[in-house]
Write a protein that holds these residues in place. Structure first.
Motif, PDB file in Angstrom:
ATOM      1  N   LEU A   1       0.831  -1.208   0.000  1.00 12.08           N
ATOM      2  CA  LEU A   1       0.000   0.000   0.000  1.00 12.08           C
ATOM      3  C   LEU A   1       0.864   1.256   0.000  1.00 12.08           C
ATOM      4  CD1 LEU A   1      -2.766  -1.088   2.536  1.00 12.08           C
ATOM      5  CD2 LEU A   1      -3.208  -0.256   0.217  1.00 12.08           C
ATOM      6  N   LEU A   2       1.870   1.281   0.853  1.00 13.42           N
ATOM      7  CA  LEU A   2       2.733   2.455   0.952  1.00 13.42           C
ATOM      8  C   LEU A   2       3.509   2.707  -0.340  1.00 13.42           C
ATOM      9  CD1 LEU A   2       4.093   1.893   4.567  1.00 13.42           C
ATOM     10  CD2 LEU A   2       2.396   3.593   3.831  1.00 13.42           C
ATOM     11  N   ALA A   3       3.801   1.620  -1.075  1.00 13.93           N
ATOM     12  CA  ALA A   3       4.548   1.759  -2.328  1.00 13.93           C
ATOM     13  C   ALA A   3       3.754   2.499  -3.399  1.00 13.93           C
ATOM     14  CB  ALA A   3       4.946   0.380  -2.845  1.00 13.93           C
ATOM     15  N   ARG A   4       2.429   2.600  -3.210  1.00 13.78           N
ATOM     16  CA  ARG A   4       1.573   3.279  -4.194  1.00 13.78           C
ATOM     17  C   ARG A   4       1.250   4.714  -3.789  1.00 13.78           C
ATOM     18  NH1 ARG A   4       2.086  -2.345  -4.846  1.00 13.78           N
ATOM     19  NH2 ARG A   4       1.984  -2.648  -7.094  1.00 13.78           N
ATOM     20  N   THR A   5       2.025   5.290  -2.898  1.00 14.48           N
ATOM     21  CA  THR A   5       1.688   6.623  -2.387  1.00 14.48           C
ATOM     22  C   THR A   5       2.781   7.666  -2.610  1.00 14.48           C
ATOM     23  OG1 THR A   5       2.537   6.052  -0.183  1.00 14.48           O
ATOM     24  CG2 THR A   5       0.195   5.649  -0.604  1.00 14.48           C
ATOM     25  N   ASN A   6       3.896   7.280  -3.250  1.00 17.28           N
ATOM     26  CA  ASN A   6       4.991   8.228  -3.473  1.00 17.28           C
ATOM     27  C   ASN A   6       5.447   8.212  -4.925  1.00 17.28           C
ATOM     28  OD1 ASN A   6       5.545   9.230  -0.671  1.00 17.28           O
ATOM     29  ND2 ASN A   6       5.850   7.034  -0.315  1.00 17.28           N
ATOM     30  N   PRO A   7       4.602   8.680  -5.837  1.00 14.49           N
ATOM     31  CA  PRO A   7       4.972   8.659  -7.262  1.00 14.49           C
ATOM     32  C   PRO A   7       6.077   9.668  -7.573  1.00 14.49           C
ATOM     33  CG  PRO A   7       2.916   9.838  -6.946  1.00 14.49           C
ATOM     34  CD  PRO A   7       3.271   9.265  -5.613  1.00 14.49           C
ATOM     35  N   THR A   8       6.952   9.303  -8.506  1.00 13.86           N
ATOM     36  CA  THR A   8       8.031  10.193  -8.931  1.00 13.86           C
ATOM     37  C   THR A   8       8.083  10.227 -10.451  1.00 13.86           C
ATOM     38  OG1 THR A   8       9.713   8.454  -9.072  1.00 13.86           O
ATOM     39  CG2 THR A   8       9.379   9.488  -6.900  1.00 13.86           C
ATOM     40  N   PHE A   9       9.082  10.923 -10.974  1.00 14.67           N
ATOM     41  CA  PHE A   9       9.248  11.022 -12.430  1.00 14.67           C
ATOM     42  C   PHE A   9       9.513   9.657 -13.057  1.00 14.67           C
ATOM     43  CE2 PHE A   9      11.690  12.123 -16.307  1.00 14.67           C
ATOM     44  CZ  PHE A   9      10.702  12.869 -16.947  1.00 14.67           C
TER      45      PHE A   9
ATOM     46  N   MET B   1      -4.749  -0.583 -11.387  1.00 12.80           N
ATOM     47  CA  MET B   1      -5.701  -0.977 -10.359  1.00 12.80           C
ATOM     48  C   MET B   1      -5.206  -0.757  -8.925  1.00 12.80           C
ATOM     49  SD  MET B   1      -8.728  -2.026  -9.796  1.00 12.80           S
ATOM     50  CE  MET B   1      -9.282  -2.602 -11.408  1.00 12.80           C
ATOM     51  N   PRO B   2      -3.962  -1.121  -8.583  1.00 11.24           N
ATOM     52  CA  PRO B   2      -3.514  -0.943  -7.184  1.00 11.24           C
ATOM     53  C   PRO B   2      -3.614   0.486  -6.642  1.00 11.24           C
ATOM     54  CG  PRO B   2      -2.048  -2.429  -8.324  1.00 11.24           C
ATOM     55  CD  PRO B   2      -2.969  -1.878  -9.366  1.00 11.24           C
ATOM     56  N   PRO B   3      -3.274   1.533  -7.414  1.00 16.37           N
ATOM     57  CA  PRO B   3      -3.437   2.890  -6.863  1.00 16.37           C
ATOM     58  C   PRO B   3      -4.892   3.229  -6.544  1.00 16.37           C
ATOM     59  CG  PRO B   3      -1.995   2.945  -8.772  1.00 16.37           C
ATOM     60  CD  PRO B   3      -2.587   1.579  -8.716  1.00 16.37           C
ATOM     61  N   LEU B   4      -5.819   2.746  -7.374  1.00 10.76           N
ATOM     62  CA  LEU B   4      -7.235   3.005  -7.102  1.00 10.76           C
ATOM     63  C   LEU B   4      -7.669   2.321  -5.808  1.00 10.76           C
ATOM     64  CD1 LEU B   4      -8.971   2.713 -10.608  1.00 10.76           C
ATOM     65  CD2 LEU B   4      -8.561   4.774  -9.267  1.00 10.76           C
ATOM     66  N   CYS B   5      -7.218   1.092  -5.610  1.00  6.19           N
ATOM     67  CA  CYS B   5      -7.557   0.381  -4.375  1.00  6.19           C
ATOM     68  C   CYS B   5      -6.891   1.031  -3.167  1.00  6.19           C
ATOM     69  CB  CYS B   5      -7.152  -1.086  -4.483  1.00  6.19           C
ATOM     70  SG  CYS B   5      -8.083  -1.997  -5.737  1.00  6.19           S
ATOM     71  N   THR B   6      -5.706   1.589  -3.378  1.00  9.35           N
ATOM     72  CA  THR B   6      -5.032   2.322  -2.301  1.00  9.35           C
ATOM     73  C   THR B   6      -5.828   3.576  -1.935  1.00  9.35           C
ATOM     74  OG1 THR B   6      -2.891   1.500  -3.073  1.00  9.35           O
ATOM     75  CG2 THR B   6      -2.854   3.364  -1.563  1.00  9.35           C
ATOM     76  N   CYS B   7      -6.457   4.188  -2.939  1.00  6.44           N
ATOM     77  CA  CYS B   7      -7.357   5.317  -2.664  1.00  6.44           C
ATOM     78  C   CYS B   7      -8.499   4.860  -1.753  1.00  6.44           C
ATOM     79  CB  CYS B   7      -7.932   5.883  -3.963  1.00  6.44           C
ATOM     80  SG  CYS B   7      -6.750   6.801  -4.968  1.00  6.44           S
ATOM     81  N   GLY B   8      -9.031   3.668  -2.027  1.00  4.07           N
ATOM     82  CA  GLY B   8     -10.095   3.119  -1.191  1.00  4.07           C
ATOM     83  C   GLY B   8      -9.626   2.896   0.231  1.00  4.07           C
ATOM     84  N   TYR B   9      -8.405   2.366   0.387  1.00  7.87           N
ATOM     85  CA  TYR B   9      -7.845   2.168   1.735  1.00  7.87           C
ATOM     86  C   TYR B   9      -7.715   3.509   2.449  1.00  7.87           C
ATOM     87  CZ  TYR B   9      -4.448   1.460   5.434  1.00  7.87           C
ATOM     88  OH  TYR B   9      -3.819   1.471   6.666  1.00  7.87           O
ATOM     89  N   SER B  10      -7.229   4.517   1.736  1.00 11.48           N
ATOM     90  CA  SER B  10      -7.007   5.839   2.334  1.00 11.48           C
ATOM     91  C   SER B  10      -8.311   6.468   2.804  1.00 11.48           C
ATOM     92  CB  SER B  10      -6.325   6.755   1.318  1.00 11.48           C
ATOM     93  OG  SER B  10      -5.135   6.177   0.825  1.00 11.48           O
ATOM     94  N   ILE B  11      -9.365   6.325   2.002  1.00 11.80           N
ATOM     95  CA  ILE B  11     -10.673   6.874   2.385  1.00 11.80           C
ATOM     96  C   ILE B  11     -11.226   6.119   3.591  1.00 11.80           C
ATOM     97  CG2 ILE B  11     -13.075   7.183   1.639  1.00 11.80           C
ATOM     98  CD1 ILE B  11     -11.932   7.536  -1.246  1.00 11.80           C
ATOM     99  N   ALA B  12     -11.109   4.791   3.554  1.00 12.35           N
ATOM    100  CA  ALA B  12     -11.642   3.969   4.654  1.00 12.35           C
ATOM    101  C   ALA B  12     -10.952   4.281   5.978  1.00 12.35           C
ATOM    102  CB  ALA B  12     -11.486   2.493   4.312  1.00 12.35           C
ATOM    103  N   ASN B  13      -9.671   4.680   5.908  1.00 10.36           N
ATOM    104  CA  ASN B  13      -8.906   4.947   7.125  1.00 10.36           C
ATOM    105  C   ASN B  13      -8.615   6.432   7.325  1.00 10.36           C
ATOM    106  OD1 ASN B  13      -7.984   2.108   8.273  1.00 10.36           O
ATOM    107  ND2 ASN B  13      -7.861   1.994   6.032  1.00 10.36           N
ATOM    108  N   ALA B  14      -9.305   7.279   6.547  1.00  9.45           N
ATOM    109  CA  ALA B  14      -9.179   8.737   6.674  1.00  9.45           C
ATOM    110  C   ALA B  14      -7.729   9.211   6.618  1.00  9.45           C
ATOM    111  CB  ALA B  14      -9.844   9.218   7.964  1.00  9.45           C
ATOM    112  N   ASN B  15      -6.957   8.592   5.728  1.00  8.44           N
ATOM    113  CA  ASN B  15      -5.551   8.981   5.553  1.00  8.44           C
ATOM    114  C   ASN B  15      -5.451   9.797   4.267  1.00  8.44           C
ATOM    115  OD1 ASN B  15      -2.742   9.148   5.124  1.00  8.44           O
ATOM    116  ND2 ASN B  15      -2.395   7.198   6.176  1.00  8.44           N
ATOM    117  N   TRP B  16      -5.588  11.105   4.385  1.00  6.69           N
ATOM    118  CA  TRP B  16      -5.716  11.952   3.198  1.00  6.69           C
ATOM    119  C   TRP B  16      -4.385  12.164   2.482  1.00  6.69           C
ATOM    120  CZ3 TRP B  16     -10.339  10.882   2.959  1.00  6.69           C
ATOM    121  CH2 TRP B  16     -11.200  10.972   4.047  1.00  6.69           C
ATOM    122  N   GLN B  17      -3.285  12.044   3.201  1.00  7.53           N
ATOM    123  CA  GLN B  17      -1.982  12.161   2.552  1.00  7.53           C
ATOM    124  C   GLN B  17      -1.742  10.971   1.632  1.00  7.53           C
ATOM    125  OE1 GLN B  17       1.278  12.830   5.219  1.00  7.53           O
ATOM    126  NE2 GLN B  17       2.813  12.846   3.602  1.00  7.53           N
ATOM    127  N   MET B  18      -2.086   9.769   2.117  1.00  5.79           N
ATOM    128  CA  MET B  18      -1.990   8.578   1.263  1.00  5.79           C
ATOM    129  C   MET B  18      -2.920   8.690   0.068  1.00  5.79           C
ATOM    130  SD  MET B  18      -1.687   5.167   3.663  1.00  5.79           S
ATOM    131  CE  MET B  18      -1.634   4.082   2.229  1.00  5.79           C
TER     132      MET B  18
END
Length: 265
Positions: free
Chosen positions: A137-145, A182-199
């Motif tokens: 999950l954490l790997a899908r939260t720090n996009p770079t160039f 697909m994984p980034p979208l599901c990570t968005c779902g995790y972030s909403i479910a756990n109120a983690n807006w930075q993720m």
């Protein structure tokens, strides 16, 4: 003709021969499918049907479970069966063929896919007893160039594979794994479910980067292949559309460049 003239002539022929070999080696036109085949293939792959939606829901659940348990193999399986890539390629075809009405329909379908994906994954993570974010999950939260480059070259590979006369190739599965829609979208779902807006912001940006640069690179290849225009669009409007795409590309690029600079320093 003297010996010097013969040498010059041979040099010119060798240069022409090398140029021809180079052109043939990297030619996109050599084994390309007909325009009708390309159209039918891409539009069929981008259709929003009941079957596609059910398959997508399955992919969402599989990806969410894989992310929640930290299973890379399960996440890869979800990426392989997700139909989202087809919608992006179909939209790129519609834009390049100047069929803007059909492009809007595919964009609407794409928006539906995003909403359903995020909604379903949010419900899953609300019900899941595992609340701690895994490494996946954490790997899908720090996009770079680097993610921009992966999406761009993945888009190139995907559309080249879809426009070949030989339909039996394994390019699209590889692109689906590399670009990971697909994984980034599901990570968005995790972030909403756990109120983690930075993720949420990081995962949403990663999905945006992947989807947008697959679209842009696909559009470039379709333009090189000179896809026929099926809709009427003025030259001025076409230039304006291109200008908007360039501006949007720059705006989307800026955060990824900032992130990689921060990592480097």
């Amino acid at each position: 003709m003297n010996s010097e003239d013969n040498k010059d002539s041979n040099n010119i022929e060798e240069k022409d021969s090398f140029k021809n070999i180079l052109q043939r080696t990297f030619s996109l036109h050599e084994d390309v499918a007909t325009h009708d085949e390309i159209k039918n293939r891409l539009l069929a792959g981008g259709k929003i049907t009941g079957t596609n939606m059910l398959v997508m829901l399955c992919a969402i659940m599989i990806a969410s479970i894989g992310l929640n348990t930290g299973s890379t193999a399960v996440i890869i399986g979800a990426m392989l069966i997700s139909p989202i890539m087809g919608t992006i390629l179909a939209t790129a075809f519609c834009v390049e063929s100047a069929n803007l009405l059909l492009a809007r329909r595919h964009l609407l379908g794409f928006a539906m896919q995003i909403i359903i994906s995020v909604g379903a994954s949010t419900i899953f993570f609300l019900l899941s007893p595992i609340k701690e974010p895994t490494g996946e999950l954490l790997a899908r939260t720090n996009p770079t160039f680097f993610d921009v480059l992966i999406a761009t070259f993945g888009g190139f590979a995907g559309i080249i594979g879809q426009t070949r006369s030989d339909k039996a190739n394994n390019i699209i599965p590889g692109v689906a794994i590399a670009t990971a829609l697909m994984p980034p979208l599901c990570t968005c779902g995790y972030s909403i479910a756990n109120a983690n807006w930075q993720m949420l912001s990081g995962a949403a940006y990663l999905f945006l980067v992947n989807a947008y640069f697959i679209f842009i690179s696909s559009s470039v290849i379709l333009s090189i292949l000179k896809i026929p225009k099926t809709g009427e669009i003025s030259e001025a409007r076409w230039r304006r559309l291109r200008r908007y795409m360039v501006i949007t590309t720059i705006i989307i690029l800026i955060p990824s460049i900032i992130f990689i600079i921060q990592i480097a320093t």
